[in-house]
Design an enzyme around this catalytic site. Structure first.
Site, PDB file in Angstrom:
ATOM      1  N   MET A  31      33.545 -34.254 -55.874  1.00 51.93           N
ATOM      2  CA  MET A  31      33.008 -34.284 -54.508  1.00 51.93           C
ATOM      3  C   MET A  31      32.168 -35.547 -54.299  1.00 51.93           C
ATOM      4  SD  MET A  31      32.405 -30.447 -53.222  1.00 51.93           S
ATOM      5  CE  MET A  31      30.815 -30.172 -53.980  1.00 51.93           C
ATOM      6  N   HIS A  61      28.198 -39.708 -60.873  1.00 53.67           N
ATOM      7  CA  HIS A  61      27.172 -39.987 -61.880  1.00 53.67           C
ATOM      8  C   HIS A  61      27.852 -40.025 -63.254  1.00 53.67           C
ATOM      9  CE1 HIS A  61      27.487 -35.697 -62.645  1.00 53.67           C
ATOM     10  NE2 HIS A  61      27.150 -35.433 -61.395  1.00 53.67           N
ATOM     11  N   SER A  77      23.868 -33.776 -62.052  1.00 51.86           N
ATOM     12  CA  SER A  77      24.500 -33.132 -60.901  1.00 51.86           C
ATOM     13  C   SER A  77      24.223 -33.987 -59.677  1.00 51.86           C
ATOM     14  CB  SER A  77      23.901 -31.738 -60.674  1.00 51.86           C
ATOM     15  OG  SER A  77      24.226 -31.261 -59.387  1.00 51.86           O
ATOM     16  N   SER A  78      25.193 -34.053 -58.781  1.00 57.97           N
ATOM     17  CA  SER A  78      24.975 -34.799 -57.536  1.00 57.97           C
ATOM     18  C   SER A  78      23.804 -34.185 -56.777  1.00 57.97           C
ATOM     19  CB  SER A  78      26.234 -34.750 -56.672  1.00 57.97           C
ATOM     20  OG  SER A  78      27.348 -35.202 -57.419  1.00 57.97           O
ATOM     21  N   HIS A 100      30.554 -37.407 -64.118  1.00 60.49           N
ATOM     22  CA  HIS A 100      31.883 -37.741 -63.594  1.00 60.49           C
ATOM     23  C   HIS A 100      32.521 -38.874 -64.419  1.00 60.49           C
ATOM     24  CE1 HIS A 100      29.805 -36.288 -59.773  1.00 60.49           C
ATOM     25  NE2 HIS A 100      30.817 -35.448 -59.881  1.00 60.49           N
ATOM     26  N   GLY A 138      34.491 -30.640 -65.939  1.00 60.52           N
ATOM     27  CA  GLY A 138      33.289 -30.554 -66.751  1.00 60.52           C
ATOM     28  C   GLY A 138      32.957 -29.112 -67.111  1.00 60.52           C
TER      29      GLY A 138
HETATM   30  P1  AMP Z   1      31.555 -32.172 -58.486  1.00 65.83           P
HETATM   31  O1  AMP Z   1      31.637 -33.540 -57.937  1.00 65.83           O
HETATM   32  O2  AMP Z   1      30.164 -31.669 -58.668  1.00 65.83           O
HETATM   33  O3  AMP Z   1      32.455 -31.205 -57.766  1.00 65.83           O
HETATM   34  O4  AMP Z   1      32.132 -32.258 -59.967  1.00 65.83           O
HETATM   35  C1  AMP Z   1      33.383 -32.819 -60.236  1.00 65.83           C
HETATM   36  C2  AMP Z   1      33.703 -32.617 -61.683  1.00 65.83           C
HETATM   37  O5  AMP Z   1      32.684 -33.244 -62.486  1.00 65.83           O
HETATM   38  C3  AMP Z   1      33.718 -31.140 -62.087  1.00 65.83           C
HETATM   39  O6  AMP Z   1      34.781 -30.923 -63.012  1.00 65.83           O
HETATM   40  C4  AMP Z   1      32.380 -30.963 -62.758  1.00 65.83           C
HETATM   41  O7  AMP Z   1      32.347 -29.923 -63.703  1.00 65.83           O
HETATM   42  C5  AMP Z   1      32.201 -32.312 -63.414  1.00 65.83           C
HETATM   43  N1  AMP Z   1      30.782 -32.545 -63.688  1.00 65.83           N
HETATM   44  C6  AMP Z   1      29.751 -32.463 -62.814  1.00 65.83           C
HETATM   45  N2  AMP Z   1      28.581 -32.672 -63.442  1.00 65.83           N
HETATM   46  C7  AMP Z   1      28.879 -32.883 -64.751  1.00 65.83           C
HETATM   47  C8  AMP Z   1      28.111 -33.147 -65.925  1.00 65.83           C
HETATM   48  N3  AMP Z   1      26.792 -33.226 -65.871  1.00 65.83           N
HETATM   49  N4  AMP Z   1      28.755 -33.304 -67.094  1.00 65.83           N
HETATM   50  C9  AMP Z   1      30.108 -33.218 -67.158  1.00 65.83           C
HETATM   51  N5  AMP Z   1      30.896 -32.972 -66.091  1.00 65.83           N
HETATM   52  C10 AMP Z   1      30.296 -32.804 -64.904  1.00 65.83           C
END
Ligand code: AMP
Length: 295
Positions: free
Chosen positions: A30, A34, A185-186, A37, A147
């Site tokens: 999304m 960071h 986390s974003s 990702h 993740g």
């Molecule tokens: P998001 O953008 O939050 O939807 O996350 C996109 C992908 O990045 C998902 O598969 C998350 O699990 C992974 N992700 C987010 N934060 C982390 C983190 N701190 N460590 C590893 N993977 C992450």
């Protein structure tokens, strides 16, 4: 790196990659990228010939009153990060491309979505599985990187891939943490300085409880109580849930009949700091030769 906004462009790129015999590696996100990702992109880059990232703040996985409008958006910075990670293509569609008004189909995974985050975010996982299924079908066969931080999402996506026989290998990657242990986390960007400091209680609580398990604690209730008490010791932490579940089925191990912890155990928490909701987890495999911790 190609930056594209239409489904047909992604199909063209991945179609050529498939024709050339390359494995397509895909990282759905999304945005507000960071190092968490980035770790998924690195894993994809090391294993696949064509690496793509999607940046899409998916409205269908946000409930009413949730943070869809305030979710961080940073496409220019995201593009730079993807370039730096040698990503081949970035898909950043507008909402109308993924969800035209005429859309009527939802992918629903039962059971796994009705616990943990599913309890307080009804419909959230339907939004996730629907968009992820669409993205997988757009990319075609390949490998998709997720993740472990979002452990329930991972379990739900794995189940969907299995049930729908999607030609995708789901690869899970370790949680990347800040120096003080907070999972990246974003949403961390929305924490005030005070909340950011307070949020470190989450990794501390998880670590402390893991240490207790390693030291021999096997009572799921004692583990949940310890975790809850530690989180609650931080005055501004609002604990949404603390769960001890089977890592594969997400079945609660605190519910009757309670038996000693064994197998693949997941400790999962959701905690609010002000308007920011954070999730985190740790898992431990308890076998005869002693516990093996994944944090
Ligand atoms: P998001 O953008 O939050 O939807 O996350 C996109 C992908 O990045 C998902 O598969 C998350 O699990 C992974 N992700 C987010 N934060 C982390 C983190 N701190 N460590 C590893 N993977 C992450």
């Amino acid at each position: 790196m190609k930056v594209v906004t239409t489904i047909s462009d992604v199909r063209a790129i991945t179609g050529l990659a498939h024709k050339a015999g390359e494995t397509v590696g895909f990282v759905p996100t999304m945005g507000a990228l960071h190092d968490g990702h980035r770790s998924l992109m690195k894993a994809a880059r090391s294993e696949c010939g064509s690496v793509g990232v999607s940046v899409f703040v998916n409205p269908t996985q946000f409930g009413p009153g949730e943070d869809f409008d305030t979710y961080p958006r940073a496409l220019a910075a995201d593009e730079a990060i993807c370039k730096a990670e040698n990503v081949d293509w970035l898909f950043a569609p507008p909402v109308s491309e993924m969800f035209p008004d005429s859309a009527r189909t939802t992918v629903h995974v039962s059971g796994l979505t009705e616990v943990l985050c599913g309890l307080t975010r009804p419909g959230h996982f339907d939004g996730v599985t629907t968009v992820v299924a669409k993205l997988f079908l757009i990319c075609g066969s390949g490998r998709a990187y997720f993740g472990r931080k979002d452990a329930q999402q991972l379990a739900v996506v794995r189940q969907m891939v299995k049930d729908l026989n999607l030609p995708i290998a789901v690869i899970d990657c370790p949680t990347v943490r800040e120096k003080d242990g907070l999972a990246m986390s974003s949403r961390n960007a929305g924490l005030s300085a005070n909340e950011r400091q307070a949020a470190t209680v989450i990794p501390r609580a998880l670590r402390q409880v893991l240490d207790q398990i390693v030291a021999g604690e096997r009572s799921p209730r004692a583990v949940a109580k310890m975790l809850t008490e530690m989180l609650a010791s931080e005055p501004i932490a609002q604990v949404e849930y603390v769960e001890v579940v089977d890592a594969d089925t997400l079945t609660s191990l605190i519910c009757e009949p309670v038996s000693p912890l064994t197998g693949n155990v997941l400790l999962a928490v959701a905690v609010r700091f002000g308007s920011v909701r954070l999730i985190d987890n740790a898992s431990v495999v308890i076998e005869n030769n002693g516990p093996e911790v994944v944090y």
